[in-house]
Motif scaffolding. Structure first.
Motif, PDB file in Angstrom:
ATOM      1  N   GLU A  54      39.859  -4.968  40.990  1.00 18.01           N
ATOM      2  CA  GLU A  54      41.006  -3.920  40.852  1.00 18.01           C
ATOM      3  C   GLU A  54      40.769  -2.560  41.330  1.00 18.01           C
ATOM      4  N   SER A  55      39.548  -2.485  41.831  1.00 15.66           N
ATOM      5  CA  SER A  55      39.270  -1.105  42.498  1.00 15.66           C
ATOM      6  C   SER A  55      38.218  -1.318  43.814  1.00 15.66           C
ATOM      7  N   ILE A  56      37.965  -0.185  44.103  1.00 15.40           N
ATOM      8  CA  ILE A  56      36.864  -0.211  45.211  1.00 15.40           C
ATOM      9  C   ILE A  56      35.951   1.024  44.869  1.00 15.40           C
ATOM     10  N   THR A  57      34.886   1.252  44.749  1.00 18.62           N
ATOM     11  CA  THR A  57      33.833   2.166  44.606  1.00 18.62           C
ATOM     12  C   THR A  57      32.763   2.504  45.616  1.00 18.62           C
ATOM     13  N   ILE A  58      33.050   3.684  46.047  1.00 18.47           N
ATOM     14  CA  ILE A  58      32.566   4.409  47.088  1.00 18.47           C
ATOM     15  C   ILE A  58      31.384   5.356  46.590  1.00 18.47           C
ATOM     16  N   GLY A 100      41.016   7.942  43.268  1.00 16.93           N
ATOM     17  CA  GLY A 100      40.750   8.690  41.996  1.00 16.93           C
ATOM     18  C   GLY A 100      39.800  10.007  42.193  1.00 16.93           C
ATOM     19  N   LYS A 101      39.615  10.770  41.097  1.00 13.67           N
ATOM     20  CA  LYS A 101      39.051  11.996  41.449  1.00 13.67           C
ATOM     21  C   LYS A 101      37.339  11.734  42.000  1.00 13.67           C
ATOM     22  N   GLU A 141      36.275   6.149  42.960  1.00 10.76           N
ATOM     23  CA  GLU A 141      36.716   5.086  42.430  1.00 10.76           C
ATOM     24  C   GLU A 141      38.413   4.901  43.060  1.00 10.76           C
ATOM     25  N   ILE A 142      38.585   4.007  43.945  1.00 11.02           N
ATOM     26  CA  ILE A 142      39.911   3.692  44.464  1.00 11.02           C
ATOM     27  C   ILE A 142      40.553   2.559  43.607  1.00 11.02           C
TER      28      ILE A 142
END
Length: 163
Positions: free
Chosen positions: A47-51, A83-84, A96-97
């Protein structure tokens, strides 16, 4: 022949295309001279992409690359909910997107209200995170689709189950 015709309005994306877009983004980060030594990681979850990277400047570059790769694979950029930016250990930044899927109640109400106000012979009904639109004529359904494509909703709309 059916007495009424219908279609569903949904907000979804092809997960495999997203996997490919993130994969291409990762490959471009490894090969680009300005991003090669940043030890950047792009992780795709359900449910998300983390960079995770070394500065906000490189984070913005990665956003641009990810958006280009997603657009080339016919993924709407509206699926990304940024996200922030958080500070991580070792003077790094993380973001986090979230991946938006489904039409929320408020947007579904806006869609059904628009259909009710502008098309008298067409019915819209909210069904979970989708909207079912039905009418006696296929032409009316086509005009509803064209009208909804003109509106700028905060989610990506797809029109499925056209029958």
């Amino acid at each position: 022949m059916a007495s009424t015709y219908s279609f569903d309005i949904v907000s979804d994306f092809d997960y495999q295309e997203l996997v490919n877009a993130v994969d291409q983004t990762d490959r471009e980060i490894q090969s680009r001279y300005d991003l090669k030594d940043t030890k950047t990681t792009v992780e795709l979850g359900k449910e998300s992409i983390t960079i995770s990277t070394d500065s906000e400047f490189t984070l913005n570059s990665i956003h641009t690359i990810l958006q280009q790769k997603a657009a080339k694979r016919n993924l709407s950029l509206k699926i990304f909910d940024y996200g922030k930016v958080e500070s991580a250990s070792g003077n790094r930044v993380r973001q986090e997107i979230k991946l938006k899927k489904g039409i929320g109640q408020e947007i579904a109400k806006q869609i059904t209200k628009l259909i009710r106000d502008e098309f008298k012979k067409v019915q819209g009904a909210i069904q979970g995170d989708a909207v079912r639109v039905s009418a006696k004529s296929k032409d009316e359904l086509q005009t509803v689709i064209q009208r909804l494509k003109q509106e700028d909703f905060p989610v990506a709309l797809q029109f499925t189950n056209y029958r």
